[in-house]
Design an enzyme around this catalytic site. Structure first.
Site, PDB file in Angstrom:
ATOM      1  N   GLY A 145       0.933  -1.297  -0.132  1.00  0.00           N
ATOM      2  CA  GLY A 145      -0.018   0.107  -0.080  1.00  0.00           C
ATOM      3  C   GLY A 145       0.729   1.108  -0.014  1.00  0.00           C
ATOM      4  O   GLY A 145       0.347   2.386  -0.114  1.00  0.00           O
ATOM      5  N   SER A 146       2.106   1.040  -0.085  1.00  0.00           N
ATOM      6  CA  SER A 146       3.185   2.168   0.008  1.00  0.00           C
ATOM      7  C   SER A 146       3.681   2.621  -1.115  1.00  0.00           C
ATOM      8  O   SER A 146       4.397   1.682  -1.843  1.00  0.00           O
ATOM      9  CB  SER A 146       4.082   1.775   1.090  1.00  0.00           C
ATOM     10  OG  SER A 146       5.415   2.886   0.770  1.00  0.00           O
ATOM     11  N   PRO A 147       3.288   3.622  -1.740  1.00  0.00           N
ATOM     12  CA  PRO A 147       3.843   4.245  -3.223  1.00  0.00           C
ATOM     13  C   PRO A 147       5.176   4.445  -3.112  1.00  0.00           C
ATOM     14  O   PRO A 147       5.897   3.976  -4.104  1.00  0.00           O
ATOM     15  CB  PRO A 147       3.168   5.494  -3.265  1.00  0.00           C
ATOM     16  CG  PRO A 147       2.661   6.167  -2.027  1.00  0.00           C
ATOM     17  CD  PRO A 147       2.415   4.876  -1.228  1.00  0.00           C
TER      18      PRO A 147
END
Length: 195
Positions: free
Chosen positions: A11-13
């Site tokens: 979920g972390s760009p």
């Protein structure tokens, strides 16, 4: 053999950007990557940290920053309109696939990261997720089985707790030996540590 540990959450760009860059660095330095899927939400909870998106000005800046970094790395990126997405099931899926085989793990990561940040899909929606998995040749039924497996739940919990115990407060975080580096913008320090 030299190695770099890569603590990440899909979920972390910024983890997505690192996911594209770290293998190039590791290959150039003759190092192995130790992939450490963790639950960023759990890390935030344990450390009192939060997503940049929770601070409007920082969230707006982060979107510009991400585009700059993506351009710098030559990687496509698009804002996912379905954010924030709870990644608990997705990260259990990553752990489960990793325990099954390297090939399945990397096929899974490629599909999930792409559906998060290249061709944004609502991965919080089970039907959308099933479609993404099927397109990647991964059985949605297998995924469902994996995310309910106690050993997988425990492994994700333990890795997340270990990350926090070692000083991790966000993603991506890298370790070369005991040296910790946070953020895809510190990859040049990771590269130097591997040299």
């Amino acid at each position: 053999m030299k190695q770099v540990e890569f603590f990440f959450d899909v979920g972390s760009p910024y983890s997505y950007l690192a996911y594209h860059q770290l293998p190039k660095i590791a290959q150039a330095k003759g190092a192995d990557i130790v992939w450490r899927p963790m639950l960023l939400g759990g890390v935030f909870q344990a450390t009192g940290n939060s997503s940049p998106a929770t601070i409007p000005a920082k969230g707006r800046y982060s979107n510009v920053d991400l585009e700059r970094w993506a351009k710098h790395f030559g990687v496509p990126i698009q804002q996912n309109p379905h954010f924030p997405i709870n990644t608990l099931q997705l990260m259990r899926g990553a752990v489960g696939m990793q325990l099954r085989s390297d090939a399945e793990f990397h096929r899974y990561l490629a599909a999930i990261f792409s559906a998060m940040f290249e061709h944004p899909r609502n991965l919080g929606d089970l039907q959308e997720l099933a479609a993404v998995l099927e397109a990647a040749g991964i059985s949605p039924a297998l995924m469902l089985e994996l995310v309910q497996d106690d050993r997988i739940k425990q492994t994700l919990r333990k890795t997340t707790e270990e990350a926090v115990a070692r000083g991790v407060f966000g993603a991506p975080t890298f370790f070369v030996g005991d040296e910790m580096f946070w953020g895809q913008d510190r990859l040049h320090f990771v590269e130097a540590a591997l040299a």
